[in-house]
Scaffold this motif. Structure first.
Motif, mmCIF file in Angstrom:
data_model
loop_
_atom_site.group_PDB
_atom_site.id
_atom_site.type_symbol
_atom_site.label_atom_id
_atom_site.label_comp_id
_atom_site.label_asym_id
_atom_site.label_seq_id
_atom_site.Cartn_x
_atom_site.Cartn_y
_atom_site.Cartn_z
ATOM 1 N N PRO A 158 88.675 57.800 68.846
ATOM 2 C CA PRO A 158 89.756 57.634 69.826
ATOM 3 C C PRO A 158 91.112 57.486 69.166
ATOM 4 C CG PRO A 158 88.539 55.591 69.565
ATOM 5 C CD PRO A 158 87.775 56.629 68.796
ATOM 6 N N VAL A 159 92.159 57.835 69.911
ATOM 7 C CA VAL A 159 93.529 57.657 69.441
ATOM 8 C C VAL A 159 94.260 56.751 70.417
ATOM 9 C CG1 VAL A 159 93.548 59.908 68.320
ATOM 10 C CG2 VAL A 159 94.400 59.689 70.651
ATOM 11 N N ASP A 160 95.354 56.183 69.942
ATOM 12 C CA ASP A 160 96.168 55.276 70.734
ATOM 13 C C ASP A 160 97.542 55.897 70.917
ATOM 14 O OD1 ASP A 160 97.320 53.159 72.001
ATOM 15 O OD2 ASP A 160 96.966 51.692 70.401
ATOM 16 N N ALA A 210 86.471 58.672 57.666
ATOM 17 C CA ALA A 210 86.847 58.209 58.997
ATOM 18 C C ALA A 210 85.869 57.158 59.492
ATOM 19 C CB ALA A 210 86.910 59.390 59.965
ATOM 20 N N ALA A 211 84.593 57.317 59.194
ATOM 21 C CA ALA A 211 83.597 56.333 59.600
ATOM 22 C C ALA A 211 83.841 54.985 58.934
ATOM 23 C CB ALA A 211 82.192 56.844 59.269
ATOM 24 N N TRP A 212 84.196 55.031 57.651
ATOM 25 C CA TRP A 212 84.526 53.799 56.920
ATOM 26 C C TRP A 212 85.674 53.078 57.603
ATOM 27 C CZ3 TRP A 212 88.690 51.568 54.596
ATOM 28 C CH2 TRP A 212 88.478 50.611 53.607
ATOM 29 N N LEU A 213 86.714 53.816 57.951
ATOM 30 C CA LEU A 213 87.872 53.197 58.585
ATOM 31 C C LEU A 213 87.530 52.699 59.985
ATOM 32 C CD1 LEU A 213 90.835 52.435 58.627
ATOM 33 C CD2 LEU A 213 91.365 54.781 59.341
ATOM 34 N N ALA A 214 86.798 53.491 60.744
ATOM 35 C CA ALA A 214 86.448 53.089 62.111
ATOM 36 C C ALA A 214 85.704 51.759 62.124
ATOM 37 C CB ALA A 214 85.609 54.179 62.772
ATOM 38 N N VAL A 241 95.981 56.782 65.025
ATOM 39 C CA VAL A 241 94.811 55.949 64.808
ATOM 40 C C VAL A 241 95.100 54.563 65.379
ATOM 41 C CG1 VAL A 241 93.346 54.838 63.069
ATOM 42 C CG2 VAL A 241 94.073 57.215 62.759
ATOM 43 N N PRO A 242 94.198 53.986 66.155
ATOM 44 C CA PRO A 242 94.456 52.668 66.731
ATOM 45 C C PRO A 242 94.885 51.643 65.679
ATOM 46 C CG PRO A 242 92.492 53.611 67.701
ATOM 47 C CD PRO A 242 92.898 54.528 66.591
ATOM 48 N N GLY A 243 95.984 50.963 65.963
ATOM 49 C CA GLY A 243 96.487 49.947 65.053
ATOM 50 C C GLY A 243 97.406 50.454 63.967
ATOM 51 N N ALA A 244 97.564 51.773 63.852
ATOM 52 C CA ALA A 244 98.383 52.333 62.776
ATOM 53 C C ALA A 244 99.864 52.107 63.030
ATOM 54 C CB ALA A 244 98.117 53.824 62.623
ATOM 55 N N THR A 252 92.998 42.208 57.815
ATOM 56 C CA THR A 252 93.791 42.587 56.640
ATOM 57 C C THR A 252 93.809 44.084 56.391
ATOM 58 O OG1 THR A 252 91.876 42.243 55.187
ATOM 59 C CG2 THR A 252 93.368 40.364 55.514
ATOM 60 N N VAL A 253 93.217 44.876 57.289
ATOM 61 C CA VAL A 253 93.268 46.335 57.158
ATOM 62 C C VAL A 253 94.524 46.841 57.854
ATOM 63 C CG1 VAL A 253 92.188 48.520 57.800
ATOM 64 C CG2 VAL A 253 90.781 46.638 56.941
ATOM 65 N N ARG A 254 95.349 47.552 57.117
ATOM 66 C CA ARG A 254 96.597 48.093 57.653
ATOM 67 C C ARG A 254 96.572 49.614 57.511
ATOM 68 N NH1 ARG A 254 96.739 43.982 59.819
ATOM 69 N NH2 ARG A 254 98.209 42.257 59.577
ATOM 70 N N VAL A 255 96.640 50.296 58.638
ATOM 71 C CA VAL A 255 96.621 51.751 58.654
ATOM 72 C C VAL A 255 98.060 52.246 58.755
ATOM 73 C CG1 VAL A 255 95.670 53.809 59.739
ATOM 74 C CG2 VAL A 255 94.407 51.646 59.841
ATOM 75 N N VAL A 256 98.401 53.208 57.904
ATOM 76 C CA VAL A 256 99.768 53.724 57.838
ATOM 77 C C VAL A 256 99.772 55.210 58.172
ATOM 78 C CG1 VAL A 256 101.792 54.082 56.381
ATOM 79 C CG2 VAL A 256 100.412 52.005 56.117
ATOM 80 N N ASP A 257 100.512 55.565 59.199
ATOM 81 C CA ASP A 257 100.695 56.947 59.644
ATOM 82 C C ASP A 257 102.032 57.430 59.082
ATOM 83 O OD1 ASP A 257 101.605 59.170 61.267
ATOM 84 O OD2 ASP A 257 100.121 58.623 62.780
ATOM 85 N N VAL A 258 102.006 58.442 58.200
ATOM 86 C CA VAL A 258 103.234 58.882 57.546
ATOM 87 C C VAL A 258 103.834 60.140 58.183
ATOM 88 C CG1 VAL A 258 102.431 57.871 55.369
ATOM 89 C CG2 VAL A 258 102.124 60.303 55.757
#
Length: 280
Positions: free
Chosen positions: A136-138, A23-27, A52-55, A34-40
């Motif tokens: 934080p969450v969005d 999580a720290a790496w992603l934060a 996750v913000p931006g997901a 170019t980082v794309r976060v995918v919530d499945v």
């Protein structure tokens, strides 16, 4: 595909040591373009519980299709690349997937992405519950401009998947020294498993406290108890190729690179009328 050398290479994508990220790496990288976060998770979870913000939301059922042109539940190259393109995800992007179920559904997304030629793919260690504990969450849905992604499927030794005939050939070739790993629970395994297969319930890789993976050292020990070491090829299966995806990621993470999945798994095996070994 009867020799170890023919199975090696697993896929041409993300290095195994980097396939799982914290999580720290992603934060630290959320604002990188170019980082794309995918919530499945399901759409209602994404909308009601935040994300996750931006997901972007790519629900599990959107990329799992029993009627698709490819074997198992793979949706087909065109359908999958259209899905990701509509979500604004290009092949050059860094993709990080997560769910709220210890990573098992996100791992399936990751494997599917590898099959269809997305190389820079990662699994968030710990699920959404773990993320929101410290980050934080969005609550607002994220929509990105669509991009065009050309369909592609990775085949041959570079693909993470094996088809039915290759599995049969390996089972009939002891010299290949392949470990067949059943990722289901004990009751399912006892009811019927592939000849010679050993069992590793996918949940054994989950740390109940962090909801992510157990430490690499613990995982190496548990897999070694099943005869799995970096020098031996591994073929994973379950019933419908979901649970095995989580174990695939775990193995790649700890340095077992010669690992493939039997995509059709026992659903296809039974459809072919093949025998299983049951325990009394």
């Amino acid at each position: 595909m009867t020799e170890k050398s023919e199975m090696s290479g697993s896929d041409g994508g993300t290095d195994g040591a980097e396939i799982v990220v914290s999580a720290a790496w992603l934060a630290d990288r959320l604002k990188e373009p170019t980082v794309r976060v995918v919530d499945v998770r399901d759409a209602w979870e994404y909308d009601a519980m935040g994300h996750v913000p931006g997901a972007v939301n790519v629900p599990f059922d959107a990329f799992r299709d029993r009627e698709g042109p490819d074997l198992g539940t793979l949706p087909g190259a065109a359908a999958f690349t259209d899905l990701l393109g509509d979500a604004g995800i290009a092949r050059s992007d860094t993709i990080v997937a997560y769910d709220d179920t210890n990573g098992v559904f996100a791992a399936r997304f990751l494997v599917t992405a590898l099959v269809y030629g997305f190389e820079d793919v990662h699994l968030l260690n710990g699920d959404f519950s773990a993320w929101k504990h410290d980050h934080p969450v969005d609550g607002d849905p994220v929509e990105r401009d669509p991009v065009t992604v050309e369909p592609r499927r990775v085949d041959g030794p570079e693909s993470p998947i094996l088809e039915h005939d290759a599995v049969v050939e390996l089972l009939e070739s002891p010299a290949a020294d392949v470990v067949f790993l059943d990722t289901r629970d004990a009751e399912e395994y006892a009811a019927g498993h592939l000849p010679g297969a050993v069992r590793f319930d996918w949940t054994e890789a989950v740390d109940p406290d962090t909801r992510g993976f157990r430490s690499p050292d613990v995982l190496r020990k548990r897999f070694a108890e099943r005869g799995i070491t970096p020098d031996r090829p591994v073929v994973l299966y379950c019933n419908t190729a979901r649970r095995l995806s989580h174990t695939y990621v775990a193995l790649r993470w700890i340095g077992v690179d010669d690992v493939h999945i039997y995509e059709g798994s026992l659903t296809e095996w039974r459809d072919h009328g093949r025998d299983l070994v049951a325990e009394e």
